[in-house]
Design a protein around this motif. Structure first.
Motif, PDB file in Angstrom:
ATOM      1  N   PHE A  59       0.711  -1.126  -0.157  1.00 33.44           N
ATOM      2  CA  PHE A  59       0.160  -0.219  -0.115  1.00 33.44           C
ATOM      3  C   PHE A  59       0.559   1.566  -0.152  1.00 33.44           C
ATOM      4  N   ALA A  60       1.578   1.224   1.357  1.00 35.01           N
ATOM      5  CA  ALA A  60       2.677   2.520   1.110  1.00 35.01           C
ATOM      6  C   ALA A  60       3.608   2.739  -0.182  1.00 35.01           C
ATOM      7  N   LEU A  61       4.117   2.107  -1.354  1.00 35.25           N
ATOM      8  CA  LEU A  61       4.337   1.711  -2.465  1.00 35.25           C
ATOM      9  C   LEU A  61       4.135   2.143  -3.036  1.00 35.25           C
ATOM     10  N   THR A  62       2.493   1.618  -3.191  1.00 30.01           N
ATOM     11  CA  THR A  62       1.557   2.153  -4.629  1.00 30.01           C
ATOM     12  C   THR A  62       1.288   3.826  -3.700  1.00 30.01           C
ATOM     13  N   HIS A  63       1.208   3.811  -2.698  1.00 30.29           N
ATOM     14  CA  HIS A  63       0.747   5.587  -2.601  1.00 30.29           C
ATOM     15  C   HIS A  63       1.903   6.046  -3.045  1.00 30.29           C
ATOM     16  N   ASP A  64       3.091   5.833  -3.006  1.00 29.94           N
ATOM     17  CA  ASP A  64       3.931   6.671  -3.081  1.00 29.94           C
ATOM     18  C   ASP A  64       4.376   6.718  -4.406  1.00 29.94           C
ATOM     19  N   VAL A  65       4.359   6.109  -5.156  1.00 25.99           N
ATOM     20  CA  VAL A  65       4.823   5.995  -6.780  1.00 25.99           C
ATOM     21  C   VAL A  65       3.141   6.689  -6.892  1.00 25.99           C
ATOM     22  N   LEU A  66       2.078   7.050  -7.117  1.00 26.40           N
ATOM     23  CA  LEU A  66       1.139   7.621  -7.058  1.00 26.40           C
ATOM     24  C   LEU A  66       1.576   8.834  -6.448  1.00 26.40           C
ATOM     25  N   SER A  67       2.142   9.469  -5.578  1.00 27.23           N
ATOM     26  CA  SER A  67       1.374  10.890  -5.321  1.00 27.23           C
ATOM     27  C   SER A  67       3.332  11.124  -5.139  1.00 27.23           C
ATOM     28  N   MET A  68       4.359  10.485  -5.508  1.00 27.08           N
ATOM     29  CA  MET A  68       5.300  11.299  -6.022  1.00 27.08           C
ATOM     30  C   MET A  68       5.651  11.743  -6.732  1.00 27.08           C
TER      31      MET A  68
END
Length: 163
Positions: A59-68
């Motif tokens: 979840f954190a990886l997916t969130h970071d890929v999208l948000s960054m």
């Protein structure tokens, strides 16, 4: 109309190969940078005693890929573009060191961005770079992008260019 496979040595083919190579290099560098960023940050939480499972990591990886993507991706793209433009004449003169040259240029460009953000804002714009493993991981992302670019933009039949 020239068939796609015959474009490789035409100006259009070379341009297409460079554009595709650049887009793949930026994508690969960005994904590696965010993957390491995300996982290093989660490891810091684990060191503090916070339990982190594989679902939270994903979840954190997916969130970071999208948000960054809105901030770090364009910065990384510009840094790599400048690096590759500056490395290209050297790579033409020293084709045996093409891959190493582009990888080095990619790593240096990311390091330059990190230093520039630190100088401009007085803090680390990419928080994970406060630690040596974080700094190295981001520079490795730039190096990976450079290697991808060198491999994908090598002229067909070129010897030693991707070594």
């Amino acid at each position: 109309m020239i068939p796609f496979h015959d474009l490789s040595e035409t100006p259009e083919g070379i341009m297409l190969r460079n554009i595709v190579g650049f887009l793949c290099a930026v994508t690969g560098a960005y994904l590696f940078a965010v993957l390491t960023y995300s996982q290093l940050n989660l490891n810091r939480l684990i060191e503090l005693g916070v339990p982190i499972g594989s679902s939270q990591r994903l979840f954190a990886l997916t969130h970071d890929v999208l948000s960054m993507a809105s901030a770090y991706l364009p910065i990384l793209a510009v840094a790599l573009l400048v690096a590759f433009v500056l490395a290209a004449p050297v790579a033409r003169r020293l084709p045996r060191f093409r891959s190493v040259g582009f990888a080095f240029a990619g790593a240096v460009s990311v390091y330059a961005v990190i230093l520039l953000l630190l100088l401009l804002f007085g803090t680390h714009g990419i928080t994970v770079t406060r630690t040596l493993p974080g700094l190295i991981s981001q520079c490795m992302a730039g190096a990976l992008g450079g290697y991808i670019f060198a491999a994908l933009t090598r002229a067909p039949g070129a010897k030693g260019a991707a070594a």
